[in-house]
Design a protein around this motif. Structure first.
Motif, short mmCIF file in Angstrom:
data_model
loop_
_atom_site.label_atom_id
_atom_site.label_comp_id
_atom_site.label_asym_id
_atom_site.label_seq_id
_atom_site.Cartn_x
_atom_site.Cartn_y
_atom_site.Cartn_z
N GLU A 103 -36.15 71.89 44.38
CA GLU A 103 -35.64 73.22 44.70
C GLU A 103 -36.58 73.92 45.67
O GLU A 103 -37.81 73.91 45.51
CB GLU A 103 -35.49 74.05 43.42
N GLY A 104 -36.01 74.55 46.70
CA GLY A 104 -36.81 75.29 47.67
C GLY A 104 -37.16 74.50 48.92
O GLY A 104 -37.57 75.07 49.93
N PHE A 105 -37.03 73.18 48.86
CA PHE A 105 -37.33 72.34 50.02
C PHE A 105 -36.03 71.97 50.74
O PHE A 105 -35.02 71.65 50.11
CB PHE A 105 -38.02 71.04 49.59
N ARG A 106 -36.09 72.00 52.05
CA ARG A 106 -35.04 71.41 52.87
C ARG A 106 -35.61 70.16 53.55
O ARG A 106 -36.83 70.01 53.66
CB ARG A 106 -34.56 72.39 53.94
N VAL A 107 -34.72 69.28 54.02
CA VAL A 107 -35.15 68.09 54.75
C VAL A 107 -34.42 68.04 56.09
O VAL A 107 -33.19 68.17 56.13
CB VAL A 107 -34.88 66.80 53.95
N ALA A 108 -35.17 67.85 57.16
CA ALA A 108 -34.60 67.70 58.51
C ALA A 108 -34.82 66.26 58.97
O ALA A 108 -35.88 65.67 58.74
CB ALA A 108 -35.26 68.68 59.48
N ILE A 109 -33.82 65.71 59.64
CA ILE A 109 -33.90 64.32 60.09
C ILE A 109 -33.21 64.19 61.45
O ILE A 109 -32.26 64.91 61.75
CB ILE A 109 -33.25 63.38 59.05
#
Length: 499
Positions: A76-82
């Motif tokens: 929770e609270g983290f996003r992931v960019a790829i």
């Protein structure tokens, strides 16, 4: 003030990962987001393989937009960019340069370095939130949503970590990207390809019985990520590739002192792992899975787990508020661009100095992951240039030792169009006179065909037969190989929306 190397508003607008994403959102079709929860264990990479990975990934795949996962299962609270740089066009947008001229941009940036600077705590955005390894609940496995790319992987991997360390004697620093596997709550294994500068720093520290402080900055300005992929001889030992990123942006990269080790990290990074490479400590890469597999690598195959890798003991993790973890898929087109464009720059620089005006452009082709195959566009201006195209290919092997194959074409061939390159091979190439073999040369250890079992000419794994495919027309025959010339017309008269 704008640096002469690049002339675009991008140089001003992009300062970190967040501004890069914001900039790309202003360009239709370059970024997509999802609020559907994704599992970082194999699912996340499985999604992006179909959305935009491209490269040497298992088909079906395609070149597509960057992607942001807003909800990651268990984090929770983290996003992931790829996939920020998974198309050459998008790299061009991010660096303010026409895609076909990126190699030249990088070449000029190496020649005009701007050294990084150290900033105070007030600018250390990467340290807005701090987790010390001494905290009782500290655990990398539950703190960072590092993806496991396939169900066979040795574990979660940090794939876009900018590893920064310094020579314990000279203080010279280097930044590179390495395979980092999460092994325990406070340990990472690190695979260092032979010849990397940080490995030279590690070996020197280990010989002295000392740990090597190392910072791992994740989620930074893409200019830093692509600059970090330069290799010798273009950037020799002691050359800090952060100065190339400085040249690309026309301003120095800002570094912040780490909190628990004597090293620096990229001040605007989304996440920083602070740690030490321990002397004389090794770990089996797949100790937690026993699959014998590591992770998918740029040639399109899953790398074998290594038996004994150096260990990073983590001392702290710091990050920005509402952090974004950046990751990539190993065989993706993003690797092609990150590794390949610096390769192009290195070849352009060395050949350009040896024979000015002859090499028109270079493309480190997607099929070779940006490392194994270079397509070189060469112009023969007079009879004495015959043969110099092959000399240029030899220089390319010298400028980038991991290069395996070179295809030489004339200036009328579009090197970025594989159909056009293969057309040149079909009509301007005869295998018995147009092929040059250079056996017994060290290449890249991830090429699975480089084994004695595959070829009796290979004495040990990692040795290859480098090959030049000369698909250029002999100068005295040029008049017989002119392409059909069509009338130049303004198509917009007939199709106003034609682009």
């Amino acid at each position: 003030m704008m640096n002469s190397v690049t002339d675009s508003k991008t140089a001003i607008e992009v300062r970190d990962l967040r501004s890069a994403l914001e900039f790309l959102r202003s360009i239709p079709g370059e970024v997509v987001t999802t609020d559907v929860e994704v599992d970082p264990n194999a699912e996340l990479s499985g999604v992006y393989r179909k959305v935009g990975a491209g490269g040497t990934c298992q088909r079906p795949t395609r070149k597509g937009p960057a992607m942001i996962f807003n909800r990651v299962k268990g984090f929770e609270g983290f996003r992931v960019a790829i996939g920020l740089m998974s198309t050459r066009q998008r790299v061009g947008h991010l660096l303010g340069c026409a895609p076909e001229r990126l190699g030249f941009l990088l070449k000029d940036s190496v020649r005009n370095p701007i050294q990084p600077v150290i900033v105070g705590p007030e600018k250390a955005q990467c340290q807005e939130v701090v987790h010390y390894a001494t905290d009782p609940d500290f655990d990398l496995r539950t703190l960072l949503p590092a993806p496991t790319n396939t169900p066979e992987d040795a574990g979660p991997y940090i794939t876009m970590g900018m590893c920064y360390a310094s020579d314990i004697e000279t203080g010279e620093s280097d930044i590179t990207i390495h395979r980092l596997c999460v092994q325990s709550k406070d340990e990472l294994s690190m695979w260092l390809t032979p010849g990397r500068h940080i490995d030279a720093f590690r070996m020197k520290a280990e010989a002295a019985g000392k740990p090597l402080p190392i910072s791992i900055s994740i989620g930074v300005d893409p200019a830093i990520e692509i600059a970090a992929c330069f290799e010798p001889p273009t950037t020799p030992l002691g050359f800090d590739e952060l100065s190339i990123a400085g040249a690309l942006r026309g301003r120095p990269v800002e570094l912040a002192p780490c909190l628990t080790i004597r090293e620096r990290a990229i001040a605007h990074a989304e996440v920083v792992i602070e740690g030490e490479l321990l002397p004389n400590v090794r770990v089996r890469e797949d100790q937690n899975t026993n699959t014998g597999k590591a992770m998918p690598e740029f040639p399109g195959y899953t790398g074998e787990a290594k038996e004994a890798l150096p260990v990073i003991k983590v001392r702290a993790v710091t990050h920005r508020r509402n952090p974004i973890l950046q990751t990539t898929v190993g065989p993706s087109e993003e690797h092609v661009n990150m590794a390949g464009i610096p390769t192009e720059a290195s070849i352009l620089d060395m050949v350009g100095r040896a024979m000015p005006g002859r090499l028109q452009n270079v493309f480190a082709h997607s099929s070779g992951g940006g490392k194994f195959l270079a397509v070189m566009q060469f112009r023969k201006a007079s009879p004495v240039d015959e043969g110099r195209q092959r000399q240029a290919a030899l220089l390319a092997f010298s400028s980038f030792p991991e290069l395996k194959h070179v295809i030489l074409v004339d200036e009328d061939v579009d090197i970025f169009d594989t159909d056009d390159v293969l057309w040149a091979m079909q009509t301007r190439y005869q295998g018995d006179v147009s092929t040059v073999f250079i056996p017994g040369v060290r290449c890249h250890p991830l090429d699975p065909s480089q084994t004695p079992e595959f070829s009796p000419s290979i004495p040990q794994p990692g040795v290859s037969c480098k090959t030049i495919f000369d698909c250029t027309v002999p100068f005295h025959l040029k008049a017989h190989f002119e392409r059909s010339k069509f009338m130049e017309v303004d198509v917009s008269r007939f199709l106003p929306d034609f682009a």
